[in-house]
Design an enzyme around this catalytic site. Structure first.
Site, PDB file in Angstrom:
ATOM      1  N   HIS A  57       1.889  13.177 -17.309  1.00  0.00           N
ATOM      2  CA  HIS A  57       0.703  12.538 -16.715  1.00  0.00           C
ATOM      3  C   HIS A  57      -0.338  13.575 -16.283  1.00  0.00           C
ATOM      4  CE1 HIS A  57       2.827   8.832 -17.052  1.00  0.00           C
ATOM      5  NE2 HIS A  57       3.851   9.317 -16.373  1.00  0.00           N
ATOM      6  N   ASP A  74     -18.725  -1.992   2.101  1.00  0.00           N
ATOM      7  CA  ASP A  74     -19.998  -2.691   2.293  1.00  0.00           C
ATOM      8  C   ASP A  74     -19.689  -3.941   3.123  1.00  0.00           C
ATOM      9  OD1 ASP A  74     -18.957  -4.590   0.569  1.00  0.00           O
ATOM     10  OD2 ASP A  74     -20.579  -4.497  -0.894  1.00  0.00           O
ATOM     11  N   THR A 109     -15.411  -7.473  -4.278  1.00  0.00           N
ATOM     12  CA  THR A 109     -14.412  -7.550  -5.349  1.00  0.00           C
ATOM     13  C   THR A 109     -13.515  -6.319  -5.426  1.00  0.00           C
ATOM     14  OG1 THR A 109     -15.964  -6.504  -6.845  1.00  0.00           O
ATOM     15  CG2 THR A 109     -15.933  -8.928  -6.827  1.00  0.00           C
ATOM     16  N   HIS A 123       0.882   7.653 -11.983  1.00  0.00           N
ATOM     17  CA  HIS A 123       0.456   8.092 -13.317  1.00  0.00           C
ATOM     18  C   HIS A 123      -0.972   8.642 -13.360  1.00  0.00           C
ATOM     19  CE1 HIS A 123       3.686   5.554 -15.625  1.00  0.00           C
ATOM     20  NE2 HIS A 123       4.201   6.405 -14.761  1.00  0.00           N
ATOM     21  N   CYS A 146     -15.123  -3.558  -0.957  1.00  0.00           N
ATOM     22  CA  CYS A 146     -16.343  -4.349  -1.147  1.00  0.00           C
ATOM     23  C   CYS A 146     -15.883  -5.775  -1.416  1.00  0.00           C
ATOM     24  CB  CYS A 146     -17.240  -3.771  -2.244  1.00  0.00           C
ATOM     25  SG  CYS A 146     -16.616  -3.871  -3.924  1.00  0.00           S
TER      26      CYS A 146
HETATM   27  C1  RB5 Z   1     -21.899  -7.869  -2.245  1.00  0.00           C
HETATM   28  O1  RB5 Z   1     -22.349  -9.178  -2.135  1.00  0.00           O
HETATM   29  C2  RB5 Z   1     -20.977  -7.741  -3.442  1.00  0.00           C
HETATM   30  O2  RB5 Z   1     -21.698  -7.780  -4.607  1.00  0.00           O
HETATM   31  C3  RB5 Z   1     -20.183  -6.454  -3.349  1.00  0.00           C
HETATM   32  O3  RB5 Z   1     -19.459  -6.447  -2.156  1.00  0.00           O
HETATM   33  C4  RB5 Z   1     -19.152  -6.204  -4.417  1.00  0.00           C
HETATM   34  O4  RB5 Z   1     -18.361  -7.322  -4.628  1.00  0.00           O
HETATM   35  C5  RB5 Z   1     -19.633  -5.618  -5.649  1.00  0.00           C
HETATM   36  O5  RB5 Z   1     -18.842  -5.301  -6.561  1.00  0.00           O
END
Ligand code: RB5
Length: 146
Positions: free
Chosen positions: A132, A7, A66, A97, A64
């Site tokens: 595993h 994203d 996080t 694993h 993304c």
């Molecule tokens: C987008 O702002 C953010 O929420 C997305 O990239 C991600 O971190 C979601 O887990």
């Protein structure tokens, strides 16, 4: 062949990883996004993970902000074992694993240098099998249970 998707939150990190893959002549398909404009990580996860599930690609690299949202989305897709990693040990052992087939990285969590190390160890660590395999089979069985 790798399937890449991000994203907007992972867009820049995906670009850095693409530069690395290009340098190493590692083939990939980028399923987007293609600009830093806002988009939704479940949509992006779907595009890359479908390519893994149907055999067009071997593994996915997902990005993304996080690494977590896109891993949650990916893990809802049958046949995908996705791991959000920000340390080398986890990136190695989720292959060894868990036989993970998608690595999820957070563009707001890891820098490009670390991301490349994580991609490298993820791509170069084989699944250990043995005990595993039984656990991974049970993970797959969970896809059919409520
Ligand atoms: C987008 O702002 C953010 O929420 C997305 O990239 C991600 O971190 C979601 O887990």
């Amino acid at each position: 062949m790798l399937a890449l998707a991000s994203d907007h939150g992972g867009f820049e990190l995906k670009q850095a990883v693409k530069d690395y893959l290009d340098e190493k002549h590692i083939p990939y398909t980028d399923f987007g996004c293609f600009t830093g404009e806002s988009c939704d990580y479940p949509d992006m996860a779907r595009l890359a993970c479908d390519a893994v599930v149907d055999g067009r690609c071997d593994k996915a690299l997902l990005f993304c902000g996080t690494g977590i949202g896109i891993s949650m989305a990916a893990n809802k897709i049958k046949g995908i074992r996705a791991a959000a990693c920000s340390d080398w040990f986890s990136a190695k052992y989720t292959r060894a694993h868990n036989d993970a087939n998608a690595l999820c990285l957070g563009g707001r969590v890891v820098g490009p240098g670390l991301a490349i190390e994580l991609v490298d160890v993820f791509l170069n660590t084989p699944f250990e099998g043995g005990r595993h395999s039984r656990r991974v089979d049970k993970l797959t069985a969970l896809e059919e249970q409520r």
